[in-house]
Design a protein around this motif. Structure first.
Motif, PDB file in Angstrom:
ATOM      1  N   ILE A   1      26.836 -61.639  42.649  1.00 39.70           N
ATOM      2  CA  ILE A   1      26.627 -62.966  43.222  1.00 39.70           C
ATOM      3  C   ILE A   1      27.688 -63.876  42.627  1.00 39.70           C
ATOM      4  O   ILE A   1      27.910 -63.876  41.406  1.00 39.70           O
ATOM      5  N   ILE A   2      28.346 -64.637  43.480  1.00 42.65           N
ATOM      6  CA  ILE A   2      29.405 -65.547  43.036  1.00 42.65           C
ATOM      7  C   ILE A   2      29.000 -66.965  43.389  1.00 42.65           C
ATOM      8  O   ILE A   2      28.658 -67.264  44.535  1.00 42.65           O
ATOM      9  N   ASP A   3      29.021 -67.826  42.394  1.00 39.45           N
ATOM     10  CA  ASP A   3      28.759 -69.254  42.584  1.00 39.45           C
ATOM     11  C   ASP A   3      30.104 -69.967  42.577  1.00 39.45           C
ATOM     12  O   ASP A   3      30.704 -70.152  41.515  1.00 39.45           O
ATOM     13  N   PRO A   4      30.640 -70.356  43.733  1.00 33.37           N
ATOM     14  CA  PRO A   4      31.986 -70.936  43.766  1.00 33.37           C
ATOM     15  C   PRO A   4      32.089 -72.197  42.912  1.00 33.37           C
ATOM     16  O   PRO A   4      31.110 -72.920  42.704  1.00 33.37           O
TER      17      PRO A   4
ATOM     18  N   PRO B   1      39.105 -62.577  40.469  1.00 26.49           N
ATOM     19  CA  PRO B   1      39.519 -62.476  39.067  1.00 26.49           C
ATOM     20  C   PRO B   1      39.314 -63.775  38.304  1.00 26.49           C
ATOM     21  O   PRO B   1      39.345 -64.870  38.868  1.00 26.49           O
ATOM     22  N   ASP B   2      39.101 -63.606  37.003  1.00 27.79           N
ATOM     23  CA  ASP B   2      39.090 -64.729  36.063  1.00 27.79           C
ATOM     24  C   ASP B   2      38.051 -65.785  36.403  1.00 27.79           C
ATOM     25  O   ASP B   2      38.316 -66.990  36.369  1.00 27.79           O
ATOM     26  N   ILE B   3      36.834 -65.322  36.760  1.00 31.12           N
ATOM     27  CA  ILE B   3      35.722 -66.252  36.958  1.00 31.12           C
ATOM     28  C   ILE B   3      34.505 -65.712  36.231  1.00 31.12           C
ATOM     29  O   ILE B   3      34.480 -64.557  35.783  1.00 31.12           O
ATOM     30  N   ARG B   4      33.489 -66.521  36.118  1.00 35.62           N
ATOM     31  CA  ARG B   4      32.187 -66.089  35.605  1.00 35.62           C
ATOM     32  C   ARG B   4      31.336 -65.746  36.816  1.00 35.62           C
ATOM     33  O   ARG B   4      31.015 -66.608  37.624  1.00 35.62           O
ATOM     34  N   ALA B   5      30.991 -64.461  36.954  1.00 33.19           N
ATOM     35  CA  ALA B   5      30.220 -63.993  38.102  1.00 33.19           C
ATOM     36  C   ALA B   5      28.935 -63.338  37.608  1.00 33.19           C
ATOM     37  O   ALA B   5      28.745 -63.107  36.409  1.00 33.19           O
ATOM     38  N   PHE B   6      28.044 -63.013  38.545  1.00 32.52           N
ATOM     39  CA  PHE B   6      26.709 -62.542  38.193  1.00 32.52           C
ATOM     40  C   PHE B   6      26.477 -61.152  38.781  1.00 32.52           C
ATOM     41  O   PHE B   6      26.375 -60.979  39.992  1.00 32.52           O
TER      42      PHE B   6
ATOM     43  N   ALA C   1      15.036 -64.173  44.668  1.00 33.57           N
ATOM     44  CA  ALA C   1      15.513 -64.293  43.294  1.00 33.57           C
ATOM     45  C   ALA C   1      16.396 -63.093  42.974  1.00 33.57           C
ATOM     46  O   ALA C   1      16.026 -61.948  43.251  1.00 33.57           O
ATOM     47  N   PHE C   2      17.559 -63.374  42.400  1.00 41.02           N
ATOM     48  CA  PHE C   2      18.473 -62.333  41.942  1.00 41.02           C
ATOM     49  C   PHE C   2      18.511 -62.399  40.416  1.00 41.02           C
ATOM     50  O   PHE C   2      18.977 -63.397  39.850  1.00 41.02           O
ATOM     51  N   VAL C   3      18.017 -61.372  39.764  1.00 46.93           N
ATOM     52  CA  VAL C   3      18.094 -61.298  38.304  1.00 46.93           C
ATOM     53  C   VAL C   3      19.431 -60.635  37.981  1.00 46.93           C
ATOM     54  O   VAL C   3      19.728 -59.527  38.450  1.00 46.93           O
ATOM     55  N   CYS C   4      20.248 -61.317  37.193  1.00 48.01           N
ATOM     56  CA  CYS C   4      21.640 -60.904  37.007  1.00 48.01           C
ATOM     57  C   CYS C   4      22.048 -60.922  35.542  1.00 48.01           C
ATOM     58  O   CYS C   4      21.352 -61.489  34.687  1.00 48.01           O
ATOM     59  N   ARG C   5      23.205 -60.328  35.300  1.00 51.50           N
ATOM     60  CA  ARG C   5      23.877 -60.444  33.998  1.00 51.50           C
ATOM     61  C   ARG C   5      25.211 -61.155  34.249  1.00 51.50           C
ATOM     62  O   ARG C   5      26.050 -60.671  35.014  1.00 51.50           O
ATOM     63  N   ALA C   6      25.390 -62.305  33.616  1.00 50.09           N
ATOM     64  CA  ALA C   6      26.623 -63.070  33.788  1.00 50.09           C
ATOM     65  C   ALA C   6      27.756 -62.387  33.042  1.00 50.09           C
ATOM     66  O   ALA C   6      27.593 -61.984  31.881  1.00 50.09           O
ATOM     67  N   GLU C   7      28.901 -62.242  33.707  1.00 50.65           N
ATOM     68  CA  GLU C   7      30.062 -61.607  33.084  1.00 50.65           C
ATOM     69  C   GLU C   7      31.319 -62.373  33.460  1.00 50.65           C
ATOM     70  O   GLU C   7      31.414 -62.947  34.542  1.00 50.65           O
ATOM     71  N   ARG C   8      32.285 -62.372  32.548  1.00 53.17           N
ATOM     72  CA  ARG C   8      33.588 -62.933  32.834  1.00 53.17           C
ATOM     73  C   ARG C   8      34.467 -61.849  33.421  1.00 53.17           C
ATOM     74  O   ARG C   8      34.668 -60.811  32.819  1.00 53.17           O
ATOM     75  N   THR C   9      34.981 -62.059  34.617  1.00 48.29           N
ATOM     76  CA  THR C   9      35.752 -61.021  35.291  1.00 48.29           C
ATOM     77  C   THR C   9      37.219 -61.081  34.884  1.00 48.29           C
ATOM     78  O   THR C   9      37.678 -62.047  34.301  1.00 48.29           O
TER      79      THR C   9
END
Length: 384
Positions: free
Chosen positions: A268-271, A307-312, A376-384
């Protein structure tokens, strides 16, 4: 309100004596616990100029978030609050490169320095004699006292950063909420290339004279809108994403906007907020091969994040209810939770205690809707 500087205060601060006083008072901690004692010390050191010196020390400490060398600057409290971060000022100034430019609301000179570094010739003006005196200290560009809506230059491109009327809590701004009003600036400088900095909450429909609206974010926070006219405007809408010391990028409405509505992928990407505010979510999605989870919701999804964003990264997802989400988080041992909500009337701060989190795990949950169905999306936030 902060300390009200006088022209005499500014003259003192610009003198060797004032500079030495600021350096001496600058050694004081001025923390909540020491403030009263430090104020007494400052008065003993500086006497009647203690107020101006103390305010200058405090403002320079705050200014580190706006300018790279705050120790040489003079500000008023209001001028610092409105000042453009140098990273943003330099980005905006690039369009004026090689031009003759007039900053008609130069204040203490943050934008003026950026413009002066790239312009062929540059002039600043303002009505406030205190800010003008500070601008003369802060930068080498010539400044004059003049009203922004009474032009004193000809043939220049124009930049304006009008003040804001008091509008606490307002998310949408009208042209009349600025001083001078946006429409007045547009009328006065009709036929000249003009850029007007304003709050990002301005309604685009209220500024039809703007050839281009650019929304700018810095380090993940939406900072401003800039309204461009004439030859300075190149597209209708633009989102610009800046990072201190990092990469920058932009997306515009001239790019393709074909993106599918699809089921949830691996991510999931939050722009960035600038993309959302500029109405360029679909353009951003098309650029990166993403889809929308709902045509009216700004969350995007895909199997490869930009690339280079915080995504879920999606761990689990399904129909949202507090009971089911609580059970899922308990099963996963989540004790620390980031909650993102869009498209539903849900307050994360009120929801979190009701989830009764327990465990050593950490997760993010994206709560939104697909059609009328809450999910609801249960996610792990990661820096790409």
């Amino acid at each position: 309100m902060g300390y009200e500087f006088s022209p005499a205060d500014v003259a003192y601060l610009r003198s060797p004596e004032g500079d030495a006083a600021v350096a001496e008072v600058g050694r004081l901690a001025l923390t909540a616990g020491s403030y009263l004692a430090d104020v007494r010390t400052a008065r003993e050191l500086v006497g009647e100029r203690a107020g101006a010196v103390l305010e200058t020390v405090l403002l320079r400490r705050r200014a580190a978030a706006k300018v790279e060398e705050p120790g040489r600057w003079l500000f008023t409290d209001e001028a610092l609050q409105q000042a453009t971060p140098e990273v943003v000022a330099r980005h905006r100034a690039e369009r004026f490169a090689g031009r003759d430019v007039h900053d008609v609301t130069c204040s203490v000179g943050v934008d003026l320095i950026a413009l002066g570094a790239v312009a062929r010739r540059c002039l600043g003006s303002d009505l406030d004699p205190v800010r003008l005196a500070m601008a003369r200290h802060n930068c080498a560009v010539p400044v004059v006292r003049a009203d922004a809506v009474r032009p004193v230059s000809r043939g220049t491109a124009v930049f304006a950063d009008p003040g804001r009327r008091d509008a606490a809590g307002r998310r949408r701004w009208r042209p009349v909420d600025f001083l001078p009003p946006l429409d007045s600036l547009a009328e006065v400088y009709r036929g000249r290339d003009l850029a007007v900095k304003c709050a990002p909450g301005v309604d685009f429909a209220d500024v039809p004279w703007a050839g281009e609206v650019e929304i700018v974010s810095l380090d993940g926070q939406v900072r401003e809108a800039c309204l461009w006219t004439g030859n300075l405007a190149t597209v209708r809408r633009r989102a610009t994403v800046l990072r201190t010391g990092g990469p920058e990028w932009t997306v515009t409405d001239a790019e393709p906007e074909d993106c599918p509505v699809r089921g949830a992928g691996e991510w999931i990407i939050d722009p960035d907020g600038a993309v959302v505010r500029a109405g360029l979510v679909r353009h951003y999605a098309a650029r990166h091969g993403l889809g929308q989870i709902d045509p009216h919701i700004a969350y995007l999804t895909g199997d490869t994040p930009p690339p280079d964003i915080r995504a879920f990264r999606v761990l689990e997802h399904g129909h949202y209810s507090e009971k089911s989400l609580r059970a899922t988080l308990r099963r996963l041992g989540v004790g620390r939770l980031e909650i993102l909500v869009r498209g539903l009337d849900l307050d994360p701060n009120k929801l979190r205690p009701r989830l009764r989190l327990a465990g050593d795990g950490e997760a993010s949950v994206v709560v939104t809707r697909i059609g009328r169905t809450p999910v609801a999306f249960v996610c792990r936030a990661e820096r790409t």
